[in-house]
Design an enzyme around this catalytic site. Sequence first.
Site, PDB file in Angstrom:
ATOM      1  N   LYS A 122       0.887  -1.175   0.000  1.00  0.00           N
ATOM      2  CA  LYS A 122       0.000   0.000   0.000  1.00  0.00           C
ATOM      3  C   LYS A 122       0.919   1.217   0.000  1.00  0.00           C
ATOM      4  O   LYS A 122       0.878   2.074   0.894  1.00  0.00           O
ATOM      5  CB  LYS A 122      -0.907  -0.059   1.241  1.00  0.00           C
ATOM      6  CG  LYS A 122      -2.023   0.964   1.258  1.00  0.00           C
ATOM      7  CD  LYS A 122      -3.125   0.696   0.250  1.00  0.00           C
ATOM      8  CE  LYS A 122      -4.138   1.831   0.263  1.00  0.00           C
ATOM      9  NZ  LYS A 122      -5.072   1.785  -0.883  1.00  0.00           N
TER      10      LYS A 122
ATOM     11  N   ASP B  36      -5.533  -3.089  -2.390  1.00  0.00           N
ATOM     12  CA  ASP B  36      -6.958  -2.997  -2.732  1.00  0.00           C
ATOM     13  C   ASP B  36      -7.192  -3.473  -4.169  1.00  0.00           C
ATOM     14  O   ASP B  36      -8.168  -4.188  -4.457  1.00  0.00           O
ATOM     15  CB  ASP B  36      -7.507  -1.582  -2.511  1.00  0.00           C
ATOM     16  CG  ASP B  36      -6.541  -0.495  -2.948  1.00  0.00           C
ATOM     17  OD1 ASP B  36      -5.332  -0.767  -3.047  1.00  0.00           O
ATOM     18  OD2 ASP B  36      -6.986   0.638  -3.207  1.00  0.00           O
TER      19      ASP B  36
ATOM     20  N   ASP C 295      -2.675 -12.210   5.286  1.00  0.00           N
ATOM     21  CA  ASP C 295      -3.704 -12.926   6.050  1.00  0.00           C
ATOM     22  C   ASP C 295      -5.015 -12.887   5.266  1.00  0.00           C
ATOM     23  O   ASP C 295      -5.693 -13.897   5.061  1.00  0.00           O
ATOM     24  CB  ASP C 295      -3.858 -12.226   7.408  1.00  0.00           C
ATOM     25  CG  ASP C 295      -4.703 -13.019   8.393  1.00  0.00           C
ATOM     26  OD1 ASP C 295      -5.115 -14.140   8.043  1.00  0.00           O
ATOM     27  OD2 ASP C 295      -4.966 -12.506   9.490  1.00  0.00           O
TER      28      ASP C 295
ATOM     29  N   ASP D 198      -6.609 -15.995   2.325  1.00  0.00           N
ATOM     30  CA  ASP D 198      -7.932 -16.605   2.493  1.00  0.00           C
ATOM     31  C   ASP D 198      -8.773 -16.384   1.246  1.00  0.00           C
ATOM     32  O   ASP D 198      -9.469 -17.283   0.778  1.00  0.00           O
ATOM     33  CB  ASP D 198      -8.674 -15.983   3.691  1.00  0.00           C
ATOM     34  CG  ASP D 198      -8.431 -16.769   4.975  1.00  0.00           C
ATOM     35  OD1 ASP D 198      -7.472 -17.560   5.007  1.00  0.00           O
ATOM     36  OD2 ASP D 198      -9.190 -16.576   5.941  1.00  0.00           O
TER      37      ASP D 198
END
Length: 364
Positions: free
Chosen positions: A192, A224, A248, A252
Amino acid sequence: MKKSYNIAILPGDGIGPEIVDAAVKVLTQVSEQTGVTFTYAYGRIGGCAIDEDGTPLPEETLRIAKEADAVLLGAVGGPKWDQNPGHLRPEAGLLGIRKGLGLFANLRPATMHPSLVDASSLKPEVVAGVDLMVVRELTGGIYFGEKKRYTQDGVEVAEDQLIYNEAEIERIIRMSFEIARKRDKRLCSVDKANVLESSRLWRGVAERVAKDYPDVEMTHMLVDACAMQLVRAPKQFDVIVTENMFGDILSDEAAMLTGSIGMLASASLGEGSFGLYEPVHGSAPDIAGQGVANPLATFLSVALLLRHSLSMDQAADAVEQAVWAVLDKGHRTADIAVDRTQAVGTEQMTAYVVEELLKQLTQK
Ligand code: NAD
């Protein structure tokens, strides 16, 4: 290649012992067909260790793990220990062993097998052919930074510090380049950098390290944008590397592209070849002891173990091929079955894979 290896086996709680027993059958088949000996050392971790030893990570377990060439873990946790204080929760055993073994990288492959395309919640044309790996930094960043809670001018404030140093970034970026080299030679570094200083350092280090890997194409993407691209066009990715918290979440997301949690493998690696391997799913207390758990994620974790820690690449490929072949034949455990009345249990699924593995290993 070495002729014998020590593997620490930590079954844990819930379905952990069932799926780990199944995985040992797969390892035994590999051993019998390759002539490589595996010696197993069993240890307790999680809830069972709290009950027996009064701690989620007994010293003895850490010692067994440190002496091994690799660690295979089932899963930890369950309702019995849900109300325990933080240091006496099963998950504390997991965090403790990762830290105690210096495992700074978590690898999560997301591979879409053709016969499971319908299990994904995304359109078949979007997910068919997905084959990517998310590499997450595991021991730094905001999860490990100083945490504070205080009141300022009558208002409650919470603080979480996000710190990375150059060395922590460099080692994970290097590892990711090495992994990309063995795959499709494309690495996407996610950060980011438009907002975070730690991300600007991350990007700078990634650029510098990239000079040592001219054969791998590196790109940068903001987190993002990456979250969006993963569901829009996941096939564009080969290896993704990112910091702890972003990883993390993205790992997923990427993993779920492929459908069922019972299919997802994971490896946590440190320096050298040592690693800890476990399925992504938890201890599934709702089905524990019923003999219906899907053991395939644990088998795919065994494949990662063979490849990364034991350099047994052919055996690793054979385990993966055996899993895909069994799925191609239409065998399913209940969690991935379209028609649950046709589903097989853990033992039967394991027998199918072990039989298929024999074919795979004797063909090579
Ligand atoms: P879970 O992953 O254990 O289960 C979620 C759902 O998926 C359940 O319905 C379960 O039956 C099913 N499922 C999971 N693995 C399966 C398999 N191999 N075969 C068939 N079905 C499977 O998550 P949860 O229920 O939220 O958590 C249960 C316990 O596991 C909690 O105590 C949690 O803290 C712990 N947990 C541990 C780990 C780990 O050990 N790495 C990871 C996540 C959760």
